[in-house]
Design a protein around this motif. Sequence first.
Motif, PDB file in Angstrom:
ATOM      1  N   HIS A 810      51.867  36.819  13.053  1.00 24.70           N
ATOM      2  CA  HIS A 810      52.114  34.977  13.385  1.00 24.70           C
ATOM      3  C   HIS A 810      50.684  35.141  12.829  1.00 24.70           C
ATOM      4  CE1 HIS A 810      52.667  33.013  17.003  1.00 24.70           C
ATOM      5  NE2 HIS A 810      51.515  32.982  17.027  1.00 24.70           N
ATOM      6  N   MET A 811      51.113  34.068  13.067  1.00 18.21           N
ATOM      7  CA  MET A 811      49.643  32.885  12.178  1.00 18.21           C
ATOM      8  C   MET A 811      49.228  31.932  13.580  1.00 18.21           C
ATOM      9  SD  MET A 811      49.332  30.567   9.250  1.00 18.21           S
ATOM     10  CE  MET A 811      49.734  28.356   9.865  1.00 18.21           C
ATOM     11  N   ARG A 812      48.285  31.153  13.627  1.00 18.98           N
ATOM     12  CA  ARG A 812      47.461  30.372  14.423  1.00 18.98           C
ATOM     13  C   ARG A 812      46.738  29.412  13.892  1.00 18.98           C
ATOM     14  NH1 ARG A 812      44.815  31.559  20.746  1.00 18.98           N
ATOM     15  NH2 ARG A 812      43.387  32.871  19.273  1.00 18.98           N
ATOM     16  N   LEU A 813      46.329  28.111  14.163  1.00 19.00           N
ATOM     17  CA  LEU A 813      45.362  27.121  13.669  1.00 19.00           C
ATOM     18  C   LEU A 813      44.490  26.591  15.116  1.00 19.00           C
ATOM     19  CD1 LEU A 813      46.828  24.696  10.350  1.00 19.00           C
ATOM     20  CD2 LEU A 813      44.872  27.165  10.357  1.00 19.00           C
ATOM     21  N   ILE A 814      43.356  27.044  14.936  1.00 22.92           N
ATOM     22  CA  ILE A 814      43.057  26.194  16.332  1.00 22.92           C
ATOM     23  C   ILE A 814      41.314  25.865  15.883  1.00 22.92           C
ATOM     24  CG2 ILE A 814      40.860  27.376  18.274  1.00 22.92           C
ATOM     25  CD1 ILE A 814      42.588  29.774  17.844  1.00 22.92           C
ATOM     26  N   TYR A 815      41.986  24.249  16.398  1.00 26.87           N
ATOM     27  CA  TYR A 815      41.031  22.796  16.472  1.00 26.87           C
ATOM     28  C   TYR A 815      40.316  22.784  17.135  1.00 26.87           C
ATOM     29  CZ  TYR A 815      39.431  18.346  15.351  1.00 26.87           C
ATOM     30  OH  TYR A 815      38.421  16.991  14.670  1.00 26.87           O
ATOM     31  N   ASP A 816      38.922  23.339  16.540  1.00 27.25           N
ATOM     32  CA  ASP A 816      37.506  23.313  17.870  1.00 27.25           C
ATOM     33  C   ASP A 816      36.679  23.366  17.045  1.00 27.25           C
ATOM     34  OD1 ASP A 816      36.950  23.933  20.295  1.00 27.25           O
ATOM     35  OD2 ASP A 816      36.069  26.319  19.849  1.00 27.25           O
ATOM     36  N   ARG A 817      35.682  23.160  17.402  1.00 33.32           N
ATOM     37  CA  ARG A 817      34.022  23.883  16.522  1.00 33.32           C
ATOM     38  C   ARG A 817      34.409  23.429  15.461  1.00 33.32           C
ATOM     39  NH1 ARG A 817      29.060  26.009  15.461  1.00 33.32           N
ATOM     40  NH2 ARG A 817      30.511  28.022  16.666  1.00 33.32           N
ATOM     41  N   THR A 818      34.621  24.565  14.579  1.00 32.15           N
ATOM     42  CA  THR A 818      35.593  24.605  13.532  1.00 32.15           C
ATOM     43  C   THR A 818      36.947  24.974  13.164  1.00 32.15           C
ATOM     44  OG1 THR A 818      35.152  26.823  14.302  1.00 32.15           O
ATOM     45  CG2 THR A 818      33.351  26.195  13.287  1.00 32.15           C
ATOM     46  N   LEU A 819      37.331  25.371  12.502  1.00 27.28           N
ATOM     47  CA  LEU A 819      38.855  25.253  11.994  1.00 27.28           C
ATOM     48  C   LEU A 819      39.020  26.371  11.729  1.00 27.28           C
ATOM     49  CD1 LEU A 819      41.744  23.693  11.303  1.00 27.28           C
ATOM     50  CD2 LEU A 819      41.355  23.738   8.851  1.00 27.28           C
ATOM     51  N   ILE A 820      39.765  27.164  12.768  1.00 28.55           N
ATOM     52  CA  ILE A 820      40.030  28.468  12.716  1.00 28.55           C
ATOM     53  C   ILE A 820      41.346  28.222  12.945  1.00 28.55           C
ATOM     54  CG2 ILE A 820      40.073  30.324  14.212  1.00 28.55           C
ATOM     55  CD1 ILE A 820      37.675  29.032  15.930  1.00 28.55           C
ATOM     56  N   CYS A 821      41.700  29.998  11.508  1.00 28.61           N
ATOM     57  CA  CYS A 821      43.127  30.442  10.942  1.00 28.61           C
ATOM     58  C   CYS A 821      42.892  32.111  11.205  1.00 28.61           C
ATOM     59  CB  CYS A 821      42.706  30.013   9.496  1.00 28.61           C
ATOM     60  SG  CYS A 821      44.374  30.952   8.640  1.00 28.61           S
ATOM     61  N   GLU A 822      44.252  32.198  11.827  1.00 26.35           N
ATOM     62  CA  GLU A 822      44.378  33.462  12.106  1.00 26.35           C
ATOM     63  C   GLU A 822      45.819  34.442  11.888  1.00 26.35           C
ATOM     64  OE1 GLU A 822      41.788  33.762  16.913  1.00 26.35           O
ATOM     65  OE2 GLU A 822      43.679  34.116  16.492  1.00 26.35           O
ATOM     66  N   VAL A 823      45.690  35.326  11.498  1.00 26.86           N
ATOM     67  CA  VAL A 823      46.967  35.625  10.912  1.00 26.86           C
ATOM     68  C   VAL A 823      47.216  37.451  12.209  1.00 26.86           C
ATOM     69  CG1 VAL A 823      48.649  36.630   9.120  1.00 26.86           C
ATOM     70  CG2 VAL A 823      46.900  34.436   8.959  1.00 26.86           C
ATOM     71  N   ALA A 824      47.782  37.031  12.429  1.00 21.72           N
ATOM     72  CA  ALA A 824      48.419  38.507  12.593  1.00 21.72           C
ATOM     73  C   ALA A 824      49.104  39.681  13.109  1.00 21.72           C
ATOM     74  CB  ALA A 824      48.212  38.626  14.508  1.00 21.72           C
ATOM     75  N   ASP A 825      49.259  40.940  12.589  1.00 23.90           N
ATOM     76  CA  ASP A 825      50.252  41.621  12.811  1.00 23.90           C
ATOM     77  C   ASP A 825      50.480  43.222  13.871  1.00 23.90           C
ATOM     78  OD1 ASP A 825      49.176  43.839  10.550  1.00 23.90           O
ATOM     79  OD2 ASP A 825      48.709  42.449   9.659  1.00 23.90           O
ATOM     80  N   GLY A 826      51.939  43.817  13.130  1.00 22.38           N
ATOM     81  CA  GLY A 826      51.873  45.159  13.590  1.00 22.38           C
ATOM     82  C   GLY A 826      51.064  46.247  13.033  1.00 22.38           C
ATOM     83  N   SER A 827      50.061  45.817  11.872  1.00 23.89           N
ATOM     84  CA  SER A 827      49.645  47.263  11.677  1.00 23.89           C
ATOM     85  C   SER A 827      47.858  47.142  12.132  1.00 23.89           C
ATOM     86  CB  SER A 827      49.603  46.805  10.006  1.00 23.89           C
ATOM     87  OG  SER A 827      49.280  47.765   8.923  1.00 23.89           O
ATOM     88  N   SER A 828      47.384  48.510  11.609  1.00 21.72           N
ATOM     89  CA  SER A 828      46.254  48.701  12.082  1.00 21.72           C
ATOM     90  C   SER A 828      45.788  49.007  10.465  1.00 21.72           C
ATOM     91  CB  SER A 828      46.084  49.920  13.022  1.00 21.72           C
ATOM     92  OG  SER A 828      46.810  51.104  12.882  1.00 21.72           O
ATOM     93  N   THR A 829      45.300  48.323   9.501  1.00 22.11           N
ATOM     94  CA  THR A 829      45.451  48.605   8.412  1.00 22.11           C
ATOM     95  C   THR A 829      44.375  47.464   8.590  1.00 22.11           C
ATOM     96  OG1 THR A 829      47.190  50.609   7.391  1.00 22.11           O
ATOM     97  CG2 THR A 829      45.725  48.974   6.257  1.00 22.11           C
ATOM     98  N   SER A 830      43.286  47.747   7.545  1.00 19.40           N
ATOM     99  CA  SER A 830      42.371  46.129   7.696  1.00 19.40           C
ATOM    100  C   SER A 830      42.533  46.193   6.025  1.00 19.40           C
ATOM    101  CB  SER A 830      41.005  46.551   8.301  1.00 19.40           C
ATOM    102  OG  SER A 830      39.648  45.348   7.980  1.00 19.40           O
TER     103      SER A 830
END
Length: 876
Positions: A810-830
């Motif tokens: 899943h991907m999400r963009l947030i337009y707030d004080r900064t432009l935030i990009c988040e990419v989520a997946d089901g793995s716990s490997t970083s």
Amino acid sequence: MRKNTRSVAGQMFLMQVTLVVLLVAFAVFALVLQSQRHTNAEAKRRSIAVAQTFAHSPGVLTALRGPDPSKVLQPLTEAGRTAAGVDFVVVMDTKGIRYTHPLPDRIGKRFVGKIEPSLAGKVYTESVHGPLGEEVQATVPIRNTRSQVVALVSAGLKVKNVTGLVERQIPIILTAGAVALAAATAATVLVSRRLRRQTHCLAPNEMTRMYEHHDAVLHSVREGVLIVNDEGRLLLANDEARRLLELPPDAEGQHVSRMPALEPEMMSLLRSGREANDEVHVAGPRLLVVNQRPTDCGGGPKGTVVTLRDSTELRAASGRAAITGERLKLLYDAGLGIGTTLDVIQTADELARIAVPRFADFVTVDLADAVLHGEEPASTAKGMRRVAVCGIRDDQPLYEKGRLIDFVPSTPQARGYGTGRSELVTDLSTATGWHLQDPERTGLIVDYGIHSLIAAPIQARGVVLGMVNFWRSEEHDPFDQEELSLAEELVARAAVSIDNARRYTREHALAVTLQRSLLPRGLPEQSALDVGYRYLPAQSGVSGDWFDVIPLPGSRVALVVGDVVGHGLHAAATMGRLRTAVHNFSTLDLPPDELLSHLDDLVGRIDQDEACTESPAAVVGASCLYAIYDPTTRRCTMARAGHPAPALVHPDGDVTFPDLPPGPPLGLGGMPFQAAELDIAEGSQLVLYTDGLIEDRTRDLDEGMELLRKALAGHPERAPEESCKAVLGALLPERPTDDVALLIARTHAVQPDRIAEWDVPPDPAAVAGVRAAASDKLDEWGLPELGFTMELVLSELVTNAVRYGCEPIHMRLIYDRTLICEVADGSSTSPHLRYAATTDEGGRGLFLVSQLTERWGTRYTPQGKVIWAEQALPKR
């Protein structure tokens, strides 16, 4: 002494017995006469009343018309007879044949008595000898609806029952007579005993001899005795009273106001008749101790008895003893009343108030200005701050409180400060060195009437901290050498307390400085919350209260409030360690309950370290509340460890306390912490605080919570800073006993049109589509200049999720004080950032992300992980 029947008490007893016997006899005789007169009248009245009542009773006519009147009427007449208290009620026909009778065998027989008057419609009464004996009876007609006599009813009493009332009253009269006789006997005995007690069983000749002895003693004692009646006339004066007051020989019988030898005050006392206890009055060259008491306390005649003692010689000796006692009492009170607080100015003020007016008319206290800040004083009397002024009047011309004074070397204050010895000035008008300080001011002081001074140094542990100036005016004599010693002793008792307060001020300032350095000096930039805060250190010493506002990835913000058990530098230092640990744990983006668990382990290790060093100030524990607010979902997750629950002010002004699961204080270990999630409306206010805000020795905890609710309720539009001010004003006393940390945050929400989300298929070919959709969204937000950089970041993050992660992505963009990009997946490997060699084909993606964005990182969720990156917005 044998009882004399011819005494006054015996005669009174015989007279009372005779009177009681006569009264009883007359009462019995009158009762008998009255009984004979009213016996028949009473019997007739009661018989007529009962007969008439029964004749007019409902159902009687119906029973008479029935086939068997006796069957119906007999029970009724018996019940009526019993209720009315008569001996019989008889119903008969017009021929006199009975239908009812108390003796059933008399029913059906002829009535004994005249019935003709009753048949004629009259009420007839008579006395007869009937079946029950001598009777008084009344016969009444019973009429039908046409007023015809259809039957008769007779009711009556036996004569012996009427006369029995008299017989019952005679014992009562006799009993009352016996009681009266017993009371007379008791009164006679009491009077006799009192007379014997008052005369002490003395015979007349013995009483005469006793009076002679009493008179001889009265006139030979060395104490004056006067007896004055209620009109102010002198009834008795013994020889000593005549000598002390110089009374004339014919004084007895005269009014006290006509005795010119009496002093006005003594004359006023004798005329007033008031009670006096050891009052001292002047009588010529003598000082007399006077006591006056009323003579009517025991039932005697009104007046007063006065005793006089010559205390002229004793007064001089006792005056010196009294002065010594007053000085000892002053020193004792000084030991109790000085140094009640660890405040330098308050201690100086207590010293001044103790000495006025018992020792001096005015007292001023001057301390080295450095002492007020907890520092070491200077070696000269320069920079002296006047911290206390107390006097018998407020219009005195001395330097005012708060003034900074530089004493010149010729003044008693400067000499005493330099030598450490007290200075005595008995006449200020001739003290030229003192006048050089301020000629105009010193002239006003002398003209005001202040004439004497003692300047005593405040010396503790070999260091002079200031000077105490004792001033006397025209109301008292100048100071002498004995009073100089007293002043030094008085100041010495206060010097230790002032020095302790100075040292405490220094330590308190150091602790407050340390604590404030460990607390946030400003709030970080973030857009999720409007925050107001207050921190107030306790007057008794700093403790370990702290608060924090920590920005988290994804526009989230963490709010922290905590309190370390204990006070002082150790608690403040421990608070700094815990605050640093919270910051470190928050960078890992841990949930509130997990963060508190790590913090609990840390406090436990600190306790173990303190126990190993045998430190007396070992930490017992701490409390903490940790909350994370997400403006994109308007959800707040929080957990607490032994901390009060927060308050929530809703947009409508209502205040609630969320049901947050309680947790044990930090450091106990062994118990898990639980987190709770709240959906918070935009514009709500979260109120976090330490227990010092609501707890107080003068009120219950529930009362403090209610005061907090009232201070917050009804003002949803109020700014957080204004709310902080209102809450502290409503709940805190002037001098709080515990630290207080208060944090109020108004929530904001990221609008839905500033959030863009996409589900990404696990296919490398989907990266291009996600990149194009993100570019279009940036154009829609008016951020086309960020498109290229964001496409590179998205390509790297989404590619890593597709290649190394697992579904769902899943991907999400947030337009707030900064432009935030988040990419989520089901793995716990970083993924990890590394520097790729020149020959490596990969490994440069995250390096590019770190170079192109302001921040990036990874946070873990129950479903997997989220890799995020923030990019600064262009300046407009």
